[in-house]
Design a protein around this motif. Sequence first.
Motif, PDB file in Angstrom:
ATOM      1  N   ASN A   1       0.521  -1.236  -0.167  1.00  8.47           N
ATOM      2  CA  ASN A   1       0.131  -0.485   0.354  1.00  8.47           C
ATOM      3  C   ASN A   1       1.021   1.422  -0.249  1.00  8.47           C
ATOM      4  O   ASN A   1       0.426   2.302  -0.649  1.00  8.47           O
ATOM      5  N   LEU A   2       1.910   1.286   0.488  1.00  8.04           N
ATOM      6  CA  LEU A   2       2.791   2.300   0.919  1.00  8.04           C
ATOM      7  C   LEU A   2       3.922   2.438  -0.610  1.00  8.04           C
ATOM      8  O   LEU A   2       3.830   3.999  -1.036  1.00  8.04           O
ATOM      9  N   ARG A   3       4.236   1.648  -1.175  1.00  7.09           N
ATOM     10  CA  ARG A   3       4.329   1.820  -2.553  1.00  7.09           C
ATOM     11  C   ARG A   3       3.354   2.555  -3.410  1.00  7.09           C
ATOM     12  O   ARG A   3       3.791   3.367  -4.419  1.00  7.09           O
ATOM     13  N   GLN A   4       2.108   1.600  -3.554  1.00 10.49           N
ATOM     14  CA  GLN A   4       0.751   2.375  -4.423  1.00 10.49           C
ATOM     15  C   GLN A   4       1.303   4.230  -3.874  1.00 10.49           C
ATOM     16  O   GLN A   4       0.789   5.123  -5.148  1.00 10.49           O
ATOM     17  N   LEU A   5       0.962   4.379  -2.763  1.00 10.34           N
ATOM     18  CA  LEU A   5       0.999   5.907  -2.391  1.00 10.34           C
ATOM     19  C   LEU A   5       1.809   6.863  -2.958  1.00 10.34           C
ATOM     20  O   LEU A   5       1.404   7.612  -3.072  1.00 10.34           O
ATOM     21  N   SER A   6       3.178   5.529  -3.147  1.00  4.38           N
ATOM     22  CA  SER A   6       4.373   6.582  -3.862  1.00  4.38           C
ATOM     23  C   SER A   6       4.826   6.735  -4.862  1.00  4.38           C
ATOM     24  O   SER A   6       4.800   7.692  -5.387  1.00  4.38           O
ATOM     25  N   SER A   7       3.888   5.500  -5.440  1.00  3.99           N
ATOM     26  CA  SER A   7       3.525   5.726  -7.104  1.00  3.99           C
ATOM     27  C   SER A   7       3.162   6.666  -7.580  1.00  3.99           C
ATOM     28  O   SER A   7       2.816   7.872  -8.443  1.00  3.99           O
TER      29      SER A   7
ATOM     30  N   ASP B   1      -7.583  -4.616   2.008  1.00  7.07           N
ATOM     31  CA  ASP B   1      -8.092  -4.500   3.370  1.00  7.07           C
ATOM     32  C   ASP B   1      -6.699  -5.112   4.397  1.00  7.07           C
ATOM     33  O   ASP B   1      -7.206  -6.549   3.951  1.00  7.07           O
ATOM     34  N   VAL B   2      -6.437  -4.415   5.321  1.00  8.53           N
ATOM     35  CA  VAL B   2      -5.317  -5.957   5.704  1.00  8.53           C
ATOM     36  C   VAL B   2      -5.831  -6.065   6.788  1.00  8.53           C
ATOM     37  O   VAL B   2      -5.631  -7.129   7.663  1.00  8.53           O
ATOM     38  N   GLY B   3      -6.711  -5.679   7.570  1.00 11.76           N
ATOM     39  CA  GLY B   3      -7.185  -5.879   8.884  1.00 11.76           C
ATOM     40  C   GLY B   3      -6.745  -5.251   9.772  1.00 11.76           C
ATOM     41  O   GLY B   3      -6.759  -6.238  11.208  1.00 11.76           O
ATOM     42  N   THR B   4      -6.343  -4.352   9.728  1.00  8.98           N
ATOM     43  CA  THR B   4      -5.468  -3.591  11.195  1.00  8.98           C
ATOM     44  C   THR B   4      -6.309  -2.430  11.049  1.00  8.98           C
ATOM     45  O   THR B   4      -6.216  -1.473  10.075  1.00  8.98           O
ATOM     46  N   ASP B   5      -5.740  -1.110  12.375  1.00 12.94           N
ATOM     47  CA  ASP B   5      -5.725   0.074  12.093  1.00 12.94           C
ATOM     48  C   ASP B   5      -4.451   0.781  11.619  1.00 12.94           C
ATOM     49  O   ASP B   5      -4.055   1.770  12.585  1.00 12.94           O
ATOM     50  N   ASP B   6      -3.999   0.237  10.944  1.00 12.78           N
ATOM     51  CA  ASP B   6      -2.595   1.189  10.500  1.00 12.78           C
ATOM     52  C   ASP B   6      -3.001   2.752  10.402  1.00 12.78           C
ATOM     53  O   ASP B   6      -4.060   3.104   9.399  1.00 12.78           O
ATOM     54  N   LYS B   7      -2.257   3.349  10.268  1.00 11.89           N
ATOM     55  CA  LYS B   7      -2.263   4.886   9.804  1.00 11.89           C
ATOM     56  C   LYS B   7      -1.333   5.446   9.124  1.00 11.89           C
ATOM     57  O   LYS B   7      -0.008   5.144   9.509  1.00 11.89           O
ATOM     58  N   TYR B   8      -1.287   5.476   8.254  1.00 13.47           N
ATOM     59  CA  TYR B   8      -0.383   5.758   7.055  1.00 13.47           C
ATOM     60  C   TYR B   8      -0.338   7.338   7.343  1.00 13.47           C
ATOM     61  O   TYR B   8      -1.114   7.872   8.045  1.00 13.47           O
ATOM     62  N   THR B   9       1.194   7.529   6.779  1.00 14.94           N
ATOM     63  CA  THR B   9       1.838   9.050   6.200  1.00 14.94           C
ATOM     64  C   THR B   9       0.053  10.195   5.886  1.00 14.94           C
ATOM     65  O   THR B   9       0.002   9.522   4.574  1.00 14.94           O
ATOM     66  N   THR B  10       0.508  11.386   6.802  1.00 14.44           N
ATOM     67  CA  THR B  10      -0.660  12.096   6.051  1.00 14.44           C
ATOM     68  C   THR B  10      -0.492  12.684   4.983  1.00 14.44           C
ATOM     69  O   THR B  10      -1.837  13.158   4.300  1.00 14.44           O
TER      70      THR B  10
ATOM     71  N   THR C   1       4.532  -1.227  15.776  1.00 17.78           N
ATOM     72  CA  THR C   1       5.564  -1.213  13.941  1.00 17.78           C
ATOM     73  C   THR C   1       5.213  -0.358  13.488  1.00 17.78           C
ATOM     74  O   THR C   1       4.473  -0.065  13.498  1.00 17.78           O
ATOM     75  N   VAL C   2       6.468   0.125  12.895  1.00 24.08           N
ATOM     76  CA  VAL C   2       6.917   1.308  12.427  1.00 24.08           C
ATOM     77  C   VAL C   2       7.093   0.447  10.675  1.00 24.08           C
ATOM     78  O   VAL C   2       8.024   0.206  10.229  1.00 24.08           O
ATOM     79  N   VAL C   3       6.012   0.716   9.703  1.00 25.39           N
ATOM     80  CA  VAL C   3       6.240   0.340   8.522  1.00 25.39           C
ATOM     81  C   VAL C   3       7.082   1.610   7.441  1.00 25.39           C
ATOM     82  O   VAL C   3       6.274   2.347   7.483  1.00 25.39           O
ATOM     83  N   SER C   4       8.073   1.557   6.576  1.00 20.73           N
ATOM     84  CA  SER C   4       8.179   2.720   5.978  1.00 20.73           C
ATOM     85  C   SER C   4       8.834   2.461   4.609  1.00 20.73           C
ATOM     86  O   SER C   4       9.365   1.443   4.427  1.00 20.73           O
ATOM     87  N   VAL C   5       8.907   3.346   3.454  1.00 23.68           N
ATOM     88  CA  VAL C   5       9.489   2.935   2.257  1.00 23.68           C
ATOM     89  C   VAL C   5       9.647   4.546   2.122  1.00 23.68           C
ATOM     90  O   VAL C   5       9.169   5.317   1.352  1.00 23.68           O
ATOM     91  N   ASP C   6      10.902   3.933   1.429  1.00 26.82           N
ATOM     92  CA  ASP C   6      11.881   4.918   0.932  1.00 26.82           C
ATOM     93  C   ASP C   6      11.424   5.924  -0.587  1.00 26.82           C
ATOM     94  O   ASP C   6      10.480   5.026  -1.207  1.00 26.82           O
ATOM     95  N   PHE C   7      11.367   6.897  -1.045  1.00 36.19           N
ATOM     96  CA  PHE C   7       9.772   7.998  -1.504  1.00 36.19           C
ATOM     97  C   PHE C   7      11.556   8.794  -2.249  1.00 36.19           C
ATOM     98  O   PHE C   7      12.591   9.505  -2.063  1.00 36.19           O
TER      99      PHE C   7
END
Length: 115
Positions: free
Chosen positions: A47-53, A84-93, A109-115
């Motif tokens: 999902n983060l990679r899709q946001l990056s794209s 739908d991942v099924g978690t209450d993850d909070k993405y960068t706004t 845990t914090v998951v990040s993708v280089d942009f």
Amino acid sequence: MDTKSKKGFTLVEIMIVVVIIGLLAAMAIPAFQKVRATSQEKAITNNLRQLSSGADQYFLEYGVTEVASTKLVGPDSYIKAFDDVGTDDKYTTTIKQGEDITANLPDGTVVSVDF
């Protein structure tokens, strides 16, 4: 003559089967939870990679260096919907060009993708 049948299981045999099933369950449940957490983390990374794209496309189209993630996701936007991942993850706004895009998982845990 005794016509009663003596077929069946003893109490000890049934208890041994219950203990074996309990041990198998005790080994399987943590492994299942680990696999589930790993798959959720990979889905969020996707999902983060899709946001990056989507942000890259937005930056090129509008010539800006920052965008709200809400502008990228929607039926008429760059990203139609996330899985739908099924978690209450909070993405960068707000996504800024050159900064990592992150998501906070419920376990901290914090998951990040280089942009």
